[in-house]
Scaffold this active site. Structure first.
Site, PDB file in Angstrom:
ATOM      1  N   ARG A 165      20.732 -20.808  16.920  1.00  0.00           N
ATOM      2  CA  ARG A 165      19.660 -19.884  16.508  1.00  0.00           C
ATOM      3  C   ARG A 165      18.283 -20.338  17.002  1.00  0.00           C
ATOM      4  O   ARG A 165      17.270 -20.215  16.303  1.00  0.00           O
ATOM      5  CB  ARG A 165      19.662 -19.708  14.988  1.00  0.00           C
ATOM      6  CG  ARG A 165      20.880 -18.975  14.448  1.00  0.00           C
ATOM      7  CD  ARG A 165      20.797 -18.814  12.947  1.00  0.00           C
ATOM      8  NE  ARG A 165      20.906 -20.100  12.276  1.00  0.00           N
ATOM      9  CZ  ARG A 165      20.513 -20.340  11.037  1.00  0.00           C
ATOM     10  NH1 ARG A 165      19.978 -19.360  10.322  1.00  0.00           N
ATOM     11  NH2 ARG A 165      20.650 -21.528  10.499  1.00  0.00           N
ATOM     12  N   LYS A 212      20.002   1.651  12.362  1.00  0.00           N
ATOM     13  CA  LYS A 212      21.206   0.981  12.839  1.00  0.00           C
ATOM     14  C   LYS A 212      21.586   1.437  14.244  1.00  0.00           C
ATOM     15  O   LYS A 212      21.433   2.603  14.609  1.00  0.00           O
ATOM     16  CB  LYS A 212      22.375   1.253  11.880  1.00  0.00           C
ATOM     17  CG  LYS A 212      22.213   0.614  10.509  1.00  0.00           C
ATOM     18  CD  LYS A 212      22.235  -0.902  10.584  1.00  0.00           C
ATOM     19  CE  LYS A 212      22.047  -1.536   9.212  1.00  0.00           C
ATOM     20  NZ  LYS A 212      23.190  -1.356   8.350  1.00  0.00           N
ATOM     21  N   ILE A 223      14.705  -4.222  -5.468  1.00  0.00           N
ATOM     22  CA  ILE A 223      16.063  -3.973  -4.994  1.00  0.00           C
ATOM     23  C   ILE A 223      17.003  -5.132  -5.308  1.00  0.00           C
ATOM     24  O   ILE A 223      18.224  -4.949  -5.334  1.00  0.00           O
ATOM     25  CB  ILE A 223      16.049  -3.664  -3.484  1.00  0.00           C
ATOM     26  CG1 ILE A 223      15.130  -2.462  -3.208  1.00  0.00           C
ATOM     27  CG2 ILE A 223      17.444  -3.366  -2.963  1.00  0.00           C
ATOM     28  CD1 ILE A 223      15.476  -1.217  -4.007  1.00  0.00           C
ATOM     29  N   SER A 268      16.716  -9.105  -4.429  1.00  0.00           N
ATOM     30  CA  SER A 268      16.378 -10.475  -4.057  1.00  0.00           C
ATOM     31  C   SER A 268      14.875 -10.697  -4.026  1.00  0.00           C
ATOM     32  O   SER A 268      14.101  -9.780  -3.739  1.00  0.00           O
ATOM     33  CB  SER A 268      16.982 -10.813  -2.691  1.00  0.00           C
ATOM     34  OG  SER A 268      16.492  -9.929  -1.694  1.00  0.00           O
ATOM     35  N   GLU A 292      18.246 -13.702  -7.282  1.00  0.00           N
ATOM     36  CA  GLU A 292      19.356 -14.084  -6.397  1.00  0.00           C
ATOM     37  C   GLU A 292      19.110 -15.398  -5.643  1.00  0.00           C
ATOM     38  O   GLU A 292      19.552 -15.571  -4.512  1.00  0.00           O
ATOM     39  CB  GLU A 292      19.662 -12.950  -5.404  1.00  0.00           C
ATOM     40  CG  GLU A 292      20.011 -11.648  -6.086  1.00  0.00           C
ATOM     41  CD  GLU A 292      20.270 -10.498  -5.109  1.00  0.00           C
ATOM     42  OE1 GLU A 292      20.479 -10.766  -3.914  1.00  0.00           O
ATOM     43  OE2 GLU A 292      20.256  -9.341  -5.548  1.00  0.00           O
ATOM     44  N   HIS A 324      22.041   1.183  -3.588  1.00  0.00           N
ATOM     45  CA  HIS A 324      20.921   1.106  -2.651  1.00  0.00           C
ATOM     46  C   HIS A 324      21.419   1.360  -1.236  1.00  0.00           C
ATOM     47  O   HIS A 324      22.479   0.872  -0.844  1.00  0.00           O
ATOM     48  CB  HIS A 324      20.249  -0.272  -2.703  1.00  0.00           C
ATOM     49  CG  HIS A 324      19.227  -0.462  -1.627  1.00  0.00           C
ATOM     50  ND1 HIS A 324      18.049   0.243  -1.599  1.00  0.00           N
ATOM     51  CD2 HIS A 324      19.218  -1.256  -0.528  1.00  0.00           C
ATOM     52  CE1 HIS A 324      17.362  -0.110  -0.535  1.00  0.00           C
ATOM     53  NE2 HIS A 324      18.048  -1.011   0.141  1.00  0.00           N
ATOM     54  N   HIS A 341      10.314  -5.110   5.722  1.00  0.00           N
ATOM     55  CA  HIS A 341      10.653  -5.773   6.972  1.00  0.00           C
ATOM     56  C   HIS A 341       9.412  -6.083   7.799  1.00  0.00           C
ATOM     57  O   HIS A 341       9.511  -6.533   8.940  1.00  0.00           O
ATOM     58  CB  HIS A 341      11.635  -4.921   7.780  1.00  0.00           C
ATOM     59  CG  HIS A 341      12.937  -4.732   7.072  1.00  0.00           C
ATOM     60  ND1 HIS A 341      13.175  -3.645   6.262  1.00  0.00           N
ATOM     61  CD2 HIS A 341      14.046  -5.488   7.021  1.00  0.00           C
ATOM     62  CE1 HIS A 341      14.394  -3.754   5.745  1.00  0.00           C
ATOM     63  NE2 HIS A 341      14.945  -4.847   6.198  1.00  0.00           N
TER      64      HIS A 341
END
Length: 772
Positions: A15, A118, A445, A447, A498, A655, A708
């Site tokens: 990564r 997507k 939502i 987290s 979370e 969601h 985002h």
């Protein structure tokens, strides 16, 4: 015969790209260093493919963020709001790219990011091009040329990859009414011709045009555009060899278009549609080569050489050896980099590891299939064939895969298992009495930001440097902090944050039987966001409760309602690498029963609101509309199986994000969730039109800010968006929430945004209350 590849993962085996981008965004590394990381990755990928024996190696498959966004920059399709970024002389092309993808909030500018959605039916996200009537295009970025030249300097003549002009336009969105974006083809085409001419001068041999929309339903106007485009390119540049790549589905009726196009080779996806081989062989003209996509570019299972060789032999017999090419089904972007990194200290069991192949190994599979198909090299590859046959048989007969109890439970499912006790109208009244929530209730939502400390605790736990007891205490303290802060700012329905979870699918997969995991099996989701999908290898079941203890602990800390947070069965399926030896619907029902058991146990533990996230419902849609009904029937039923084991008073949320709902809104309603929260901010609430037109009966939480992007929206901006929502949806049905989970954000921006969100909800309540 040619062995080639359509695209290779760009994130790096460790990564490297993710880390370099995030360091650059945070000011911890220089622009020069970021460019060097990109150059190193490109060159490593080219040399790796050359050493593997790939004949045609792709270039321009690398991107610092997204390949569709790169094409927008190439074509100069840069929305007007970013022109001030361009004029700022301190910015370079790559900074503009990041601004378009992530938003821009500095230098006195406050610019929203472009929409993201997507990539067909994958879990990869692309940046949606924005188009206007009579829009002009001009060459802005020469990235594709620069990277071809860069590889040439290494002694590698690559095959540049371009998203084809028709598919590029169809990937975008009209930002005003009164025109069809496909009409812009005449304005766009000169840019492509300019690029191809420049590549031709550098002695390019092959260019790959990706036209995945040839696997979708097309209008007559769109079909004609393909002929216009490729006839014009051929006329202007007759010497360049064009490979037209289709994938993710079969050509079906679009074969009639393709066979007449003046291209040198056609690539088809035989993993998704093996049945198209015969009609394609019978239709393509003698001048056209055929590329067989036989190695799965979207899953991690080892190729069945015997099966693939039957396709190759059939094509060879009909077309001749010289007209056959062998390749993965699509770009290897969707697979992890290297199975060799899964050493003995990883979670993968050796028996199961032998059934797999990651991107590096898939290159070898392509080359081995070529060797096995040629008389002069067949003997040298015989050992690989024998080893492959043994591995395929080992997987087929393994006792690890099958669980009779799970199979029996799925077989016993009835329609009653997929129905709540009462209709939504009855449930809503009971839930209002039980929950006592205000108008425009606020929630998130699920987290919250996973800080460096949280990640370090998890890493130390894995390394044995932190005991499970100490880790649990750290997470409990972090959870309590998040709850106290939510109470302080006045959020109505809380989440526990979370902090104990690594990923919304991996976390559950780790606790379900039938799953295994990799240590380095990362794939790109969007930008620098990478995910490590769990691997479903066998029948799925839940041996123990997965979230109940954490949810019960969190609820014990507050009088406010705490949401139980689960991932839905379709999303767990879609975001995993799935076994390919049984129908996906069967595997989904196995997961649905496991989630149902968890939902029932959460209710027993006193959790009155339970969210079952299904962001991948639309992502799983088949690409052809004729196939939708079958998928939607089992996907919706799986959600309902998961959600229907509880009392009327228990409120079920779901969601979804990055979805155009217009064409599946009836199925969304059939899911019968009490509350649905959706991504809406980047589209400025456009997605709500589908719910309004349908008269959607249940409650809706349209996202009021884009998580985002690091950009923090104002309270007034959120009020504006919610007022747009109120114009089409009754206030009594509306919730106020962010677009998605906040795991990838930083606490500073999260605090500011959520405080503004709560203030927005309070402002909204007063005029509504007065008007009532």
């Amino acid at each position: 015969m040619i062995a080639h590849n359509l695209g290779y993962p760009r994130i790096g085996s460790h990564r490297e790209l993710k880390k370099a981008c995030e360091q650059y965004w945070s000011g911890k590394t220089t622009f020069k260093n970021l460019l060097q990381v990109g150059k190193n990755l490109r060159q490593e990928n080219w040399l790796l493919q050359k050493q593997a024996g790939i004949d045609l190696i792709p270039s321009n498959d690398f991107s610092f963020y997204d390949q569709v966004l790169d094409m927008s920059l190439m074509a100069g399709a840069i929305p007007e709001r970013y022109h001030d970024v361009i004029l700022n002389k301190s910015n370079v092309e790559l900074d503009l790219c990041f601004a378009m993808a992530r938003g821009y909030q500095k230098d006195g500018l406050d610019i929203t990011a472009m929409e993201m959605t997507k990539w067909f039916d994958t879990n990869y996200h692309y940046i949606v091009p924005e188009f206007h009537k009579n829009q002009s295009f001009k060459l802005f970025s020469t990235k594709v040329i620069d990277e071809f030249y860069e590889a040439k300097q290494l002694g590698i003549i690559t095959k540049p990859v371009l998203i084809g002009p028709v598919s590029y336009l169809l990937l975008g969105k009209e930002k005003e009414e009164g025109f069809d974006r496909i009409d812009l083809i005449k304005n766009l085409l000169p840019v492509y011709i300019d690029i191809v001419k420049r590549l031709d001068k550098l002695d390019v041999q092959w260019i790959q045009f990706d036209e995945p929309f040839l696997a979708l339903d097309l209008s007559e106007k769109e079909k004609k555009a393909f002929a216009q485009v490729y006839n014009e390119i051929r006329k202007e540049i007759p010497s360049v060899k064009i490979l037209l790549a289709t994938y993710f589905e079969g050509l079906r009726d679009n074969l009639a278009i393709v066979k007449s196009l003046p291209v040198n080779a056609l690539h088809i996806d035989l993993v998704r549609d093996a049945g198209q081989l015969t009609p394609v062989i019978g239709a393509i003209p003698e001048r056209m080569m055929l590329s067989l996509g036989v190695v799965d570019g979207r899953n991690i299972w080892k190729n069945d050489f015997s099966k693939s060789l039957t396709f190759v032999e059939k094509a060879k017999t009909a077309l001749g050896e010289a007209r056959v090419m062998i390749a993965p089904s699509c770009s290897l972007l969707h697979t992890p980099c290297d199975l060799d990194l899964e050493t003995t200290d990883t979670i993968l069991l050796p028996e199961i590891k032998q059934w797999m192949a990651f991107a590096k190994q898939k290159l070898k599979e392509v080359v081995t299939l070529k060797k096995l198909s040629l008389p002069e090299t067949k003997a040298s590859a015989q050992l690989q064939l024998e080893e492959n046959i043994k591995a395929i048989e080992s997987r087929r007969t393994s006792s690890r895969i099958h669980n009779p109890t799970v199979k029996q439970r799925v077989a016993a499912l009835t329609d009653a298992d997929a129905k709540r006790q009462s209709t939504f109208t009855v449930r809503k009244k009971k839930q209002q009495d039980a929950l006592r929530l205000p108008l425009f209730p606020t929630t998130t939502i699920g987290s919250f930001p996973q800080t460096i400390e949280v990640r370090e605790w998890r890493a130390k736990l894995k390394k044995g440097e932190l005991t499970p007891q100490a880790y649990e205490q750290h997470i409990k303290a972090e959870t309590e902090k998040a709850i106290r802060w939510q109470e302080e700012i006045g959020i109505d329905v809380l989440v526990h944050g979370e902090f104990e979870r690594n990923d919304m699918v991996e976390y559950f997969g780790e606790q379900l039987q039938g799953y295994v995991f990799s240590k380095n099996g990362w794939v790109q989701s969007y930008g620098s966001r990478c995910v490590k999908p769990p691997i479903i290898f066998g029948d799925v079941s839940r041996p123990n409760a997965m979230t109940v203890a954490w949810s019960a602990f969190a609820q014990s800390l507050t009088r406010k309602h705490m949401k139980g947070m689960l991932t839905g069965p379709v999303t767990i399926l879609q975001w995993s690498f799935v076994r390919d030896d049984q129908p996906r619907s069967v595997t989904t029902n196995q997961i649905a029963l496991a989630i149902r058991d968890e939902v029932v146990d959460l209710e027993k533990a006193g959790i009155k609101i339970i969210q079952i996230d299904e962001p991948a419902i639309r992502e799983g849609l088949p690409l052809r509309k004729a196939d939708w009904n079958e998928y939607l029937a089992w996907a919706v039923k799986a959600f309902r199986i998961a959600a229907s084991g509880v009392k009327d008073e228990t409120q079920i949320h779901t969601h979804m994000c990055y979805s155009e709902f217009n064409d599946i809104i009836e199925s969304i309603a059939d899911m019968d969730a009490d509350v649905i929260t959706i991504e809406c901010s980047r589209s400025q609430m456009e997605l709500l039109d589908a719910f309004a037109d349908f008269n959607y009966p249940n409650d809706i939480g349209p996202g009021v800010y884009d998580i985002h992007s690091p950009r923090v929206p104002s309270k007034d901006e959120m009020v504006y968006l919610m007022n747009k929502a109120r114009a089409v949806i009754p206030a009594e049905q509306l919730w106020v929430n962010p677009d998605c989970g906040l795991k990838t954000r930083h606490w500073e921006e999260t605090r500011k945004a959520l405080i503004a969100m709560v203030q927005a909800a309070r402002e909204l309540r007063t005029p509504v209350a007065v008007s009532r």
